[in-house]
Motif scaffolding. Sequence first.
Motif, PDB file in Angstrom:
ATOM      1  N   TYR A 102       0.644  -1.404  -0.062  1.00 35.55           N
ATOM      2  CA  TYR A 102      -0.133   0.206  -0.065  1.00 35.55           C
ATOM      3  C   TYR A 102       0.164   0.985  -0.165  1.00 35.55           C
ATOM      4  O   TYR A 102       1.939   1.849   0.335  1.00 35.55           O
ATOM      5  CB  TYR A 102      -1.156  -0.240   1.304  1.00 35.55           C
ATOM      6  N   GLY A 103       0.666   2.044  -0.356  1.00 35.59           N
ATOM      7  CA  GLY A 103       1.191   3.587  -0.549  1.00 35.59           C
ATOM      8  C   GLY A 103       0.099   4.826  -1.059  1.00 35.59           C
ATOM      9  O   GLY A 103      -0.705   4.335  -1.175  1.00 35.59           O
ATOM     10  N   ALA A 104       0.427   5.363  -1.263  1.00 36.35           N
ATOM     11  CA  ALA A 104       0.048   7.416  -1.412  1.00 36.35           C
ATOM     12  C   ALA A 104       0.132   7.291  -3.269  1.00 36.35           C
ATOM     13  O   ALA A 104       0.114   6.116  -4.386  1.00 36.35           O
ATOM     14  CB  ALA A 104       0.934   8.166  -1.953  1.00 36.35           C
ATOM     15  N   PRO A 105      -0.997   8.028  -4.004  1.00 40.76           N
ATOM     16  CA  PRO A 105      -2.179   7.920  -4.516  1.00 40.76           C
ATOM     17  C   PRO A 105      -0.618   7.973  -5.853  1.00 40.76           C
ATOM     18  O   PRO A 105       0.187   8.453  -5.406  1.00 40.76           O
ATOM     19  CB  PRO A 105      -2.275   8.858  -4.978  1.00 40.76           C
ATOM     20  N   LEU A 106      -0.829   7.646  -6.949  1.00 41.30           N
ATOM     21  CA  LEU A 106      -0.143   8.384  -8.680  1.00 41.30           C
ATOM     22  C   LEU A 106       0.528   9.410  -8.437  1.00 41.30           C
ATOM     23  O   LEU A 106      -0.695   9.908  -9.067  1.00 41.30           O
ATOM     24  CB  LEU A 106       0.138   7.082  -9.251  1.00 41.30           C
ATOM     25  N   GLU A 118       5.675   4.799   3.374  1.00 38.17           N
ATOM     26  CA  GLU A 118       6.349   4.621   4.430  1.00 38.17           C
ATOM     27  C   GLU A 118       5.588   3.737   5.363  1.00 38.17           C
ATOM     28  O   GLU A 118       5.763   2.790   6.083  1.00 38.17           O
ATOM     29  CB  GLU A 118       6.813   5.368   5.239  1.00 38.17           C
ATOM     30  N   ASN A 119       3.871   3.955   5.352  1.00 41.01           N
ATOM     31  CA  ASN A 119       2.746   3.261   6.273  1.00 41.01           C
ATOM     32  C   ASN A 119       1.444   2.975   5.900  1.00 41.01           C
ATOM     33  O   ASN A 119       1.085   3.492   5.761  1.00 41.01           O
ATOM     34  CB  ASN A 119       2.804   4.299   7.990  1.00 41.01           C
ATOM     35  N   PRO A 120       1.738   1.718   5.909  1.00 43.55           N
ATOM     36  CA  PRO A 120       0.389   1.043   4.955  1.00 43.55           C
ATOM     37  C   PRO A 120      -0.171   1.596   5.741  1.00 43.55           C
ATOM     38  O   PRO A 120      -2.132   1.460   4.812  1.00 43.55           O
ATOM     39  CB  PRO A 120       1.075  -0.441   4.578  1.00 43.55           C
ATOM     40  N   GLU A 121      -0.615   1.379   7.049  1.00 38.63           N
ATOM     41  CA  GLU A 121      -1.167   1.577   7.697  1.00 38.63           C
ATOM     42  C   GLU A 121      -2.556   2.961   7.052  1.00 38.63           C
ATOM     43  O   GLU A 121      -4.188   3.416   7.690  1.00 38.63           O
ATOM     44  CB  GLU A 121      -1.335   1.547   9.061  1.00 38.63           C
ATOM     45  N   VAL A 122      -1.733   4.001   6.966  1.00 41.93           N
ATOM     46  CA  VAL A 122      -2.282   5.716   6.385  1.00 41.93           C
ATOM     47  C   VAL A 122      -2.660   5.223   4.671  1.00 41.93           C
ATOM     48  O   VAL A 122      -3.274   6.452   4.321  1.00 41.93           O
ATOM     49  CB  VAL A 122      -1.838   6.174   6.833  1.00 41.93           C
ATOM     50  N   ALA A 123      -2.114   4.372   3.829  1.00 45.39           N
ATOM     51  CA  ALA A 123      -1.940   5.099   2.846  1.00 45.39           C
ATOM     52  C   ALA A 123      -3.016   4.721   2.078  1.00 45.39           C
ATOM     53  O   ALA A 123      -4.174   4.116   2.975  1.00 45.39           O
ATOM     54  CB  ALA A 123      -0.838   3.585   1.874  1.00 45.39           C
ATOM     55  N   SER A 124      -4.067   4.880   0.737  1.00 44.79           N
ATOM     56  CA  SER A 124      -4.530   5.094   0.048  1.00 44.79           C
ATOM     57  C   SER A 124      -4.658   4.728  -0.500  1.00 44.79           C
ATOM     58  O   SER A 124      -6.446   4.292  -2.170  1.00 44.79           O
ATOM     59  CB  SER A 124      -5.128   6.273  -0.139  1.00 44.79           C
TER      60      SER A 124
END
Length: 332
Positions: A102-106, A118-124
Amino acid sequence: MDKVLVGKPKSDAYIRLDYKTSRLKTRVEKIEEGGECHWNQEFLVPAQVPIIGGRITFKVFDEDTVCDELIGSIHLELKNIVPDADGKQGKFLDCFDWKNIYGAPLGVSGKMTDLMNENPEVASLWKGRILIQCKCEETEKPLLMVKRIEEEDVLAAKPHLLNRSFAASIFIAGAIGLPKDNTDFYVTVRIADKEWSSGPPKVKKAKYNRYNCRPTENEREFRMPYLSIQDIGTVMVYLNQSFKIGKDKRVCYWKGSIMDFLNPNASIKWIEMLPDFAIGEVKEPHKAGIVGIKLSIHDVTKDGPIDWDDFPNWAKKVPKRPANKKVRCFCW
């Protein structure tokens, strides 16, 4: 071994393992969009028993001539791998397991993008999956190194790369409390690399959109290598906005456990969206909107075909908005 869908035309991908002050990395593999990548490499990491705490982080990078780009991360707690003081094995020990990236939008950058990557728990955004197997062995000479996986172990992993059949029944009802008045938003539901869209609203009034969208029977089934529904992990729901100039943007999102959607006789769920701060179009959480969906996930390979029309809740009329409740708080 990996299936990566990072949404880019091509990537020069590698995995970096971070544990405390130690870092190891695989070789770089070229990936075409939507393609597969096979590193077939093993990390050897020294760890002491019993484990009081600690986390191994796998970071997937796209190598670049100027600066390598972090695509997303996976966290593994060592207590789930290393036996405890009583000899009880960790739940991931010696198992083949698909782990989601998981990560950030492209196409975005900034502090929130870095935080999500860095943190998959907050990734969208779901960005791919890696097949991982963890073992723990006693040794008098702990090593920190990367080495090639033996051929017999590569062959042992191959059955876990085969696709299984799953199916999803989805009804996207509507959305209320939307970020803008009289604006067309559309909803997408995403499970790993499979996505369904509501299309434009059938009714639009103030901050309300109505969709009444249900994918056809042919659109419900999908194939993925996960060993069970639980391994799939999460369901992502997006609120999308179209712009006259530029691409559509996923301005708000919701991420929940797929295990909450196993009931074949699904009822409507009203889910509170969150602003995607990496996108930055919606600034305040209370303006992100609420989306109503029915969703049921089924493992076709394990349990055989299913006919959701046999379950009465799919034929029930869905309310336009959640029921009103009165909350009473007493401060004595």
